[in-house]
Motif scaffolding. Structure first.
Motif, PDB file in Angstrom:
ATOM      1  N   SER A 110       0.960  -1.232   0.023  1.00  0.00           N
ATOM      2  CA  SER A 110      -0.027  -0.009   0.254  1.00  0.00           C
ATOM      3  C   SER A 110       0.951   1.221  -0.176  1.00  0.00           C
ATOM      4  O   SER A 110       1.822   1.312   0.759  1.00  0.00           O
ATOM      5  CB  SER A 110      -0.902   0.156   1.123  1.00  0.00           C
ATOM      6  OG  SER A 110      -1.714   1.254   1.229  1.00  0.00           O
ATOM      7  N   GLY A 111       0.522   2.213  -0.747  1.00  0.00           N
ATOM      8  CA  GLY A 111       1.236   3.443  -0.837  1.00  0.00           C
ATOM      9  C   GLY A 111       2.648   3.343  -1.803  1.00  0.00           C
ATOM     10  O   GLY A 111       2.639   2.229  -2.793  1.00  0.00           O
ATOM     11  N   LYS A 112       3.436   4.054  -1.573  1.00  0.00           N
ATOM     12  CA  LYS A 112       4.691   4.148  -2.379  1.00  0.00           C
ATOM     13  C   LYS A 112       5.776   3.224  -2.064  1.00  0.00           C
ATOM     14  O   LYS A 112       6.239   3.272  -0.538  1.00  0.00           O
ATOM     15  CB  LYS A 112       5.338   5.493  -2.609  1.00  0.00           C
ATOM     16  CG  LYS A 112       4.261   6.554  -3.189  1.00  0.00           C
ATOM     17  CD  LYS A 112       4.731   8.043  -3.137  1.00  0.00           C
ATOM     18  CE  LYS A 112       3.764   8.839  -3.898  1.00  0.00           C
ATOM     19  NZ  LYS A 112       4.246  10.364  -4.139  1.00  0.00           N
ATOM     20  N   ASP A 136       3.482   3.106  -7.039  1.00  0.00           N
ATOM     21  CA  ASP A 136       2.541   3.464  -5.867  1.00  0.00           C
ATOM     22  C   ASP A 136       1.545   2.645  -6.235  1.00  0.00           C
ATOM     23  O   ASP A 136       0.897   2.348  -7.344  1.00  0.00           O
ATOM     24  CB  ASP A 136       2.057   4.994  -6.406  1.00  0.00           C
ATOM     25  CG  ASP A 136       0.957   5.453  -5.380  1.00  0.00           C
ATOM     26  OD1 ASP A 136       0.684   4.646  -4.193  1.00  0.00           O
ATOM     27  OD2 ASP A 136       0.280   6.651  -5.701  1.00  0.00           O
ATOM     28  N   TYR A 143      -0.730  -1.470  -9.109  1.00  0.00           N
ATOM     29  CA  TYR A 143       0.532  -0.500  -9.159  1.00  0.00           C
ATOM     30  C   TYR A 143       0.365   0.085 -10.236  1.00  0.00           C
ATOM     31  O   TYR A 143       0.004   0.015 -11.318  1.00  0.00           O
ATOM     32  CB  TYR A 143       1.632  -1.383  -8.662  1.00  0.00           C
ATOM     33  CG  TYR A 143       2.147  -1.933 -10.006  1.00  0.00           C
ATOM     34  CD1 TYR A 143       3.080  -1.069 -10.854  1.00  0.00           C
ATOM     35  CD2 TYR A 143       2.242  -3.350 -10.105  1.00  0.00           C
ATOM     36  CE1 TYR A 143       3.614  -1.815 -11.934  1.00  0.00           C
ATOM     37  CE2 TYR A 143       2.629  -3.816 -11.209  1.00  0.00           C
ATOM     38  CZ  TYR A 143       3.682  -2.929 -12.338  1.00  0.00           C
ATOM     39  OH  TYR A 143       3.842  -3.522 -13.614  1.00  0.00           O
TER      40      TYR A 143
END
Length: 242
Positions: A110-112, A136, A143
Motif C-alpha cells: 500500500s502506498g509508495k 505507487d 500498482y
C-alpha cells in the motif's frame, strides 16, 4: 575485555565496514524503468536501467523498500551478471510477481515503494552506484509506476539472455525446423536415396460370362456346319447335272 582488546575489535569492525560497504549506499546513476508501467500485481515485471553500470561493477542486485518490508530492502533480483552492460542500458526480469512477494513476506502493499538496482562487485559486494524508480500501489493488487519509472504496458522486445558458448567438440546439431533432413556435413557420405518400389501390375479383372453364352456358341457352330453341308450337296448336284 581490556580497553586494548576493545580498540582492536573496533578497528576490525571499521576495516570490515570499509571493505564491505554493502549496497545500501548506492550513488545515483539514473532512473529505473518498470514494465508494465501500470498493471495488476500478478503480472510478470521487468526493470530496465537508463544507462550501463560502471566498468568496476561485474554484477548487480535489485531491492524493494517500503511499508511492511525489511529496512535493508527486499531482494527482488538476486546477485547476478546476466545481461549486464557497461556501455548501454540493460533490462532484467524481476524474480517473482509482486503478488508472490506479498504472499511470501506476509505483507499487503500500500502506498509508495522504491525499487533500486545497484551495480556491485560480486565478490566484495562493493557498491558502484545504482538506478531507482518508484511504484505507487493505489490498490493492494494494482500498482502504477511514477514519473520516469513508468514504462510501456507490455514488453516491446523479447528479453534476450546470453548463454555461454558450447565447449569445443561438444556441439550438438540442432534439427531443422522443417521436416526435411539436414544436409550432410562436408566430408560425410551422403545417405543412400530411398529406392522407389516398382508398381505392381494389377491383375485384369476376370471376364464374367453369363450362363447362356455356351449354348449360343454351340447353336452357331451347328448352323455353320449345316450350311457347309448344304452348300457341298448343292455343288455336287449341280456338277452331276452338267
Amino acid at each position: 575485555m581490556s580497553p586494548r582488546d576493545r580498540l582492536s575489535l573496533a578497528g576490525l569492525v571499521f576495516a570490515l565496514c570499509a571493505l564491505f560497504p554493502g549496497v545500501a549506499q548506492a550513488a545515483p546513476l539514473g532512473d529505473l524503468v518498470v514494465t508494465p508501467g501500470e498493471s495488476r500485481d500478478a503480472a510478470p515485471v521487468r526493470i530496465a536501467t537508463s544507462a550501463g553500470c560502471p566498468k568496476a561493477a561485474d554484477g548487480y542486485v535489485a531491492t524493494m523498500r517500503g511499508a511492511g518490508l525489511p529496512a535493508e530492502g527486499l531482494v527482488i533480483v538476486a546477485n547476478s551478471d546476466v545481461g549486464l552492460s557497461h556501455d548501454h542500458a540493460f533490462e532484467v526480469p524481476v524474480a517473482l510477481t509482486f503478488k508472490d512477494f506479498a504472499a511470501d513476506n506476509n505483507v499487503t502493499f500500500s502506498g509508495k515503494y522504491e525499487l533500486a538496482l545497484s551495480c556491485i562487485d560480486s565478490f566484495t559486494q562493493q557498491d558502484h552506484g545504482g538506478f531507482t524508480g518508484t511504484l505507487d500501489f493505489v490498490e493492494p493488487a494494482r500498482y502504477v509506476a511514477l514519473g520516469p519509472a513508468k514504462g510501456p504496458q507490455r514488453p516491446t522486445a523479447p528479453l534476450v539472455v546470453p548463454v555461454d558458448p558450447p565447449a569445443p567438440g561438444g556441439e550438438q546439431a540442432t534439427p531443422p525446423a522443417s521436416g526435411n533432413p539436414a544436409p550432410p556435413a562436408s566430408g560425410d557420405p551422403a545417405p543412400p536415396a530411398e529406392q522407389e518400389q516398382p508398381a505392381q501390375p494389377q491383375a485384369a479383372a476376370p471376364v464374367q460370362t453369363g450362363g447362356g453364352q455356351p449354348l449360343l456358341y454351340i447353336a452357331i457352330g451347328v448352323v455353320g456346319a449345316v450350311a457347309v453341308i448344304a452348300a457341298g450337296s448343292f455343288l455336287r448336284r449341280r456338277r452331276s447335272t452338267d
